[in-house]
Design an enzyme around this catalytic site. Sequence first.
Site, mmCIF file in Angstrom:
data_model
loop_
_atom_site.group_PDB
_atom_site.id
_atom_site.type_symbol
_atom_site.label_atom_id
_atom_site.label_comp_id
_atom_site.label_asym_id
_atom_site.label_seq_id
_atom_site.Cartn_x
_atom_site.Cartn_y
_atom_site.Cartn_z
ATOM 1 N N ARG A 67 0.818 -1.217 0.000
ATOM 2 C CA ARG A 67 0.000 0.000 0.000
ATOM 3 C C ARG A 67 0.859 1.277 0.000
ATOM 4 N NH1 ARG A 67 -5.311 -0.209 1.189
ATOM 5 N NH2 ARG A 67 -5.049 -2.191 2.271
ATOM 6 N N ILE A 94 -7.777 2.195 -0.245
ATOM 7 C CA ILE A 94 -7.417 3.086 0.858
ATOM 8 C C ILE A 94 -5.950 3.473 0.714
ATOM 9 C CG2 ILE A 94 -7.181 3.235 3.377
ATOM 10 C CD1 ILE A 94 -9.485 1.155 3.536
ATOM 11 N N ASN A 109 -13.640 13.637 -0.633
ATOM 12 C CA ASN A 109 -14.279 12.377 -1.017
ATOM 13 C C ASN A 109 -15.794 12.561 -1.003
ATOM 14 O OD1 ASN A 109 -14.507 9.556 -1.516
ATOM 15 N ND2 ASN A 109 -14.915 9.202 0.654
ATOM 16 N N HIS A 111 -19.103 10.228 -0.442
ATOM 17 C CA HIS A 111 -19.453 8.901 0.074
ATOM 18 C C HIS A 111 -20.973 8.731 0.052
ATOM 19 C CE1 HIS A 111 -19.021 5.263 2.449
ATOM 20 N NE2 HIS A 111 -20.044 5.676 3.175
ATOM 21 N N ASP A 147 -13.488 7.235 5.685
ATOM 22 C CA ASP A 147 -14.804 7.888 5.695
ATOM 23 C C ASP A 147 -15.025 8.757 6.935
ATOM 24 O OD1 ASP A 147 -15.372 6.795 3.220
ATOM 25 O OD2 ASP A 147 -16.217 4.984 4.064
HETATM 26 C C1 GRF Z 1 -20.420 7.420 -5.807
HETATM 27 O O1 GRF Z 1 -21.669 7.005 -5.325
HETATM 28 C C2 GRF Z 1 -19.504 7.809 -4.682
HETATM 29 O O2 GRF Z 1 -20.168 8.327 -3.570
HETATM 30 C C3 GRF Z 1 -18.875 6.498 -4.308
HETATM 31 O O3 GRF Z 1 -18.679 5.840 -5.543
HETATM 32 C C4 GRF Z 1 -19.663 6.293 -6.476
HETATM 33 C C5 GRF Z 1 -18.938 6.703 -7.729
HETATM 34 O O4 GRF Z 1 -19.730 6.565 -8.865
HETATM 35 N N1 GRF Z 1 -17.683 6.696 -3.535
HETATM 36 P P1 GRF Z 1 -19.128 6.767 -10.345
HETATM 37 O O5 GRF Z 1 -18.051 5.733 -10.546
HETATM 38 O O6 GRF Z 1 -18.549 8.149 -10.412
HETATM 39 O O7 GRF Z 1 -20.282 6.602 -11.260
#
Ligand code: GRF
Length: 191
Positions: A67, A94, A109, A111, A147
Amino acid sequence: MKLKIGVTVSGAGSLLDAMIQDGLPIGIVVADRPCHGLEIAYKANIPIRLVDRRRYGYKAGGADFDRPGFTEHITRNLLEQGVNLVAMAGFMTIFSPWIFRHFRGRIINSHPSLLPDFKGKHAVFDALAAGVAVTGTTIHIATEQLDEGPILAQERVPILEGDTEATLWERIKQVERPLYPRTIRNFSTTV
Ligand code: GRF
């Protein structure tokens, strides 16, 4: 400082696409695996890098993933391109703490849950399984803890009868697509 965003992707890339449509200044798109997000960037003439995590020993359930090496490689790509803000857009690996030496407070980010509820990569499934009536999305500054970190924006999405993980996730993304670029713009004026 002139904004230059590095976007990290692993999947479909629809949030990346929303950022591109919004006209955000994206200097590079980095992926941890071959994925549609890279194709979207390529078609938009944005420099792309594939730092395949399998080259660093990643295997599902395996323990010998390098990593730190993987994270340093990506960090180097971002720095070489003059990036000053990193936006994770569906990025599924990660990072090691190394990246925060260079980009502390400058990694964002999105989420798909109302944090602190349902952290981790199964956030949409977990909200459905928990039987809650409402979930949503959280845009936050990333830290070494998965997160967690200061929240920049949150929006609620109701769970409807008959929702599957796929239908609910798509409705969450419909909220994320305008919210993420807007939040990045607002945030970038403060750093
Ligand atoms: C989103 O729902 C984001 O919150 C999560 O991954 C998804 C990404 O979607 N972390 P995409 O690949 O941009 O369509």
